[in-house]
Design a protein around this motif. Sequence first.
Motif, PDB file in Angstrom:
ATOM      1  N   LEU A   1      35.854  34.855  31.564  1.00  0.00           N
ATOM      2  CA  LEU A   1      36.186  35.420  32.966  1.00  0.00           C
ATOM      3  C   LEU A   1      36.553  34.479  33.893  1.00  0.00           C
ATOM      4  CD1 LEU A   1      33.480  38.192  32.903  1.00  0.00           C
ATOM      5  CD2 LEU A   1      35.998  38.480  32.516  1.00  0.00           C
ATOM      6  N   THR A   2      36.048  33.183  33.515  1.00  0.00           N
ATOM      7  CA  THR A   2      36.533  31.832  34.511  1.00  0.00           C
ATOM      8  C   THR A   2      37.954  31.893  35.141  1.00  0.00           C
ATOM      9  OG1 THR A   2      35.088  30.439  33.324  1.00  0.00           O
ATOM     10  CG2 THR A   2      36.601  29.246  34.739  1.00  0.00           C
ATOM     11  N   GLY A   3      38.095  31.967  36.165  1.00  0.00           N
ATOM     12  CA  GLY A   3      39.293  32.300  36.830  1.00  0.00           C
ATOM     13  C   GLY A   3      39.795  33.612  37.169  1.00  0.00           C
ATOM     14  N   LYS A   4      39.067  34.403  36.627  1.00  0.00           N
ATOM     15  CA  LYS A   4      39.407  36.096  36.991  1.00  0.00           C
ATOM     16  C   LYS A   4      38.561  36.481  38.117  1.00  0.00           C
ATOM     17  CE  LYS A   4      40.946  36.659  32.062  1.00  0.00           C
ATOM     18  NZ  LYS A   4      40.897  35.387  31.680  1.00  0.00           N
ATOM     19  N   ASP A   5      39.203  37.187  39.025  1.00  0.00           N
ATOM     20  CA  ASP A   5      38.562  37.790  40.218  1.00  0.00           C
ATOM     21  C   ASP A   5      37.930  39.052  39.655  1.00  0.00           C
ATOM     22  OD1 ASP A   5      37.167  38.347  42.392  1.00  0.00           O
ATOM     23  OD2 ASP A   5      38.792  38.427  43.714  1.00  0.00           O
ATOM     24  N   VAL A   6      37.222  39.231  38.483  1.00  0.00           N
ATOM     25  CA  VAL A   6      36.709  40.441  37.796  1.00  0.00           C
ATOM     26  C   VAL A   6      35.227  40.405  37.872  1.00  0.00           C
ATOM     27  CG1 VAL A   6      36.881  41.955  35.868  1.00  0.00           C
ATOM     28  CG2 VAL A   6      38.891  40.557  36.634  1.00  0.00           C
ATOM     29  N   ASN A   7      34.888  41.761  38.270  1.00  0.00           N
ATOM     30  CA  ASN A   7      33.281  41.722  38.017  1.00  0.00           C
ATOM     31  C   ASN A   7      32.967  43.371  37.786  1.00  0.00           C
ATOM     32  OD1 ASN A   7      30.466  41.658  38.290  1.00  0.00           O
ATOM     33  ND2 ASN A   7      30.333  41.963  40.575  1.00  0.00           N
TER      34      ASN A   7
END
Length: 953
Positions: A607-613
């Motif tokens: 998930l690094t570099g992804k604006d996902v939560n």
Amino acid sequence: MKILKPLALAFLLPFTAEVATAYESSSLITEAKVILQKDSLKWDAKLPFDNEVKTGTLKNGFQYYIRKNVEPEKRVTMYLAVKVGSIVETEKELGLAHFLEHMNFNGLKHFPKNELVNYLQKAGVRFGSDLNAYTGFDETVYQLPIPSDDLELLKNGLQVMRDWAQDAMLEDSEINKERGIIMEEMRGSRGAMQRMRDQFLKVLVNGSRYADRLPIGTEEVVMNFDPKVIRQFHQDWYRPDLQSIIVVGDVDPVYIESEIKRLFSDMRVNSKPKERTEYKIDLINKNQFVKVTDPEMTYTIGQVLIKHPEEKVSTVGDYRRSLMEAVYNQMINSRLGELSQSANPPFIQGGIDIGEFMGGLDNLSAFFVAKPGEFEEGFKSLVRELDRVDKFGFTETEFQRAITALNKNNETAYTERSKKKSDSYVNTYLDHFLNDGPALSNEDRYQITKQLLPSLTLKEVEAIGQKYYVDTNRDVVILAPDAEKDKLPDEQTVTTWFADVDKEQLTAYDDKVSDLPMLSKEPVKGSITSEKSIDKINSKEFVLNNGVKVVLKPTTFKNDEILISAFSPGGTSLYPDAEFMSASFAGNLINSSGIGQLNTFELQKYLTGKDVNISPYINERSEGISGSTDKEGLKTAFEMIYGYFTEPRIESDVFQGIMSKQLNMLANRDNDPNFVYSKATMNALYGNNIRRIPYGKEELEKVNQERALEIYKDRFADASDFTFFIVGSITEDEIKPYLENYLAALPTTSRKETPKDLGIYEPAKGKEVVVNKGKEAKANVRLSIYGDYTYNDVENVNMDALEKVLSTRLLERLREEESGVYGTGARAGYSKNPKPRYSIHVSFGTSVDKYQSLIASALDEFKKIKANGPSQVDLDKFKIEEKRQLELSLKENGFWMSQLLSAYQLGEDPTYITRYLNDLDKVTVKSVKDVANKYLKEDRLFKFILLPDAPAK
């Protein structure tokens, strides 16, 4: 509100186990300073100032910053900054910078007595959350966000700023009334942390002036100073050459500048101004050790601080260095995160940060929360990771992930630049005025960061750590409960531990990254079977082939923000008490583990570099999903949703680690007076019901890993009764493929479920509960009323009005008239399910000799509002505040998500918000009076009172 904000002393206070360990390194980007010239960076160039800001200095030395910004629309935020705080005080002035901040709300030239607060409340400005101020060591700052679409209000807002700058009335009567209020503020902060701080602070600030200049001051000065002293302090320091106004919002900068010149040019200039000495903390070039225990401390903290001379960020090279510090912080904290998630973590929590200290110093700060009786292991594990990096450095894959993350932050900030809130600009210009900090334009920050990130090298980042991680100017601080005293090391032992770790045969970090996709198999595409428009709120409802319902509300409030939530009725209420603990922990355990083919560490790296939560949850009456993403991360977000339904996992290491931490956190909690008080309160209301009281060791041991996973899978086995909500910058055409490919593919069993009414309700008859716990001579009071409720839209808005007007009266009576509290207010709550219930609470802290009279005063206000209803003035304040806040809320994705989720969960009309103002207008003095008489029932009143330890017999 006249609140002393937390001091700039985060590094001086222990990090609790509840505080997140991750450091937000992305903020360093926004603070970094660089300059772009002809597509090439000159590293020794000074940083440019934001070219969209109008600045100037009047002849008297007064400075101003003005920027037009339309987020939020029809609003402006004004700050007045004074380069004067507690550090300039003499021995007879201790606490007067803060006291003077209070007095600026108690009588100004154009707003006598308490008219300032009264006037602004009538305009919808909230006292405490909007209108506020704080005092620090080196500055005092006043803030006023107000509507900008009313010219008279805008002018008066600027007049407030002018009065704050130099025209406080400082009347004897108001000064004497305020003494008691500040004493209650001081009393409220007393406890284990304050007592320990008094012992370790002098060490941390190297014996400098900062140790004896805490902004709150001393009781002796606050209660006894001659009013002439504060008037002289005001005359000496509240002067234009030490002040600046910052105005950012939906305004005309030319007009604002003309008004500033008109209002502030005539400010008094001292013919012989007092010298404003810049105080610093000198390095002493030796190591220090301090160990402090307290009977009310609930956990053991170890902290290592290594101080260095401050390095300002003013050139391209400086900015580049700050980026490398951000990369270092991110990489080493990722390693600590893995360590803390192991099956047997060496500490409850830990973190490391290179950043600002105070008094002209920077520092490397490392901390950990120790497991009971295992301080040595926690300490050595933290030092071991610092040594590991020092000896072996980081891996290239760690480095590239950190660069990717920072680059993503930079791209996201740039994408949202047109939606940037005024407050963020204000804080940047405030730092520029107070600390000569950077104030880059959005364009400069983006372009320069984008160019600099690829230039960073791994060796340079490692060198940053080696520069800061040294064995001089190092402080070791230990804070612990008294019960741990005999288990704690002395200075020589700690020195030996450093040497022991240095001699260990460490191995390099192994960065394990998976190449597998998250999901083991692709979902089978489904379809949308029906669509229905909800025109009044520009939304649309879809039903998918598996029964899943989706509510979509496209917005333009952000350029690239998409919020996602979902719920299904059921929750832990469907499981017996014997399985409650497993059910209540299930969501957290799943969320802390990986998904599908990726374990927790592999998922975090993926998930690094992804604006996902995206996170699953299970609460008492429902289960669901919540999170957010941007458009680039949509596929990942929906993969995670699908994975949480179809391929959840609870990893054994995660389970053991979480249970271990939970057990360790229980060890000393009974030391805390507030915990004992809260537990007694819950026991009085709910007996020993496992679903309401704080759990202990016996309850934790009932959490079963296998059963928790089974319960989770059961809750998410049937998607047919789930409703999803998607709000944000996404169109119908853009979202439909994800609905079909992922949500329509979720499994179903077509079962029908409703949450169970567990019958857990407060007793019908109130009582008084007194808890004696604590060393400090102070009292905490909570007055609570519970009962059945008539749940409907009209009743709800009248209950909200009762909460507001009662809060206003309590603040005026208990604080302003009786000087008995620092803060107080009423809080009303109401719920529809499992059956309509309400609660009303009034809370305050005070001295032991005043609490009974203040309870009587509070109950007297209950009687007055029941007899007479609220004043029309107070009711009008409530209405205008609601209208003004609604204007802002209607342009927030989070507000709409909350509205939609609540409406569907409660089976109500999701368009009600469009009619809310009609119901608000119908609220009258009589309707609030009726609600007060209906619900302020004396026989249902609970008095919960916390007093100090009873005297020993």
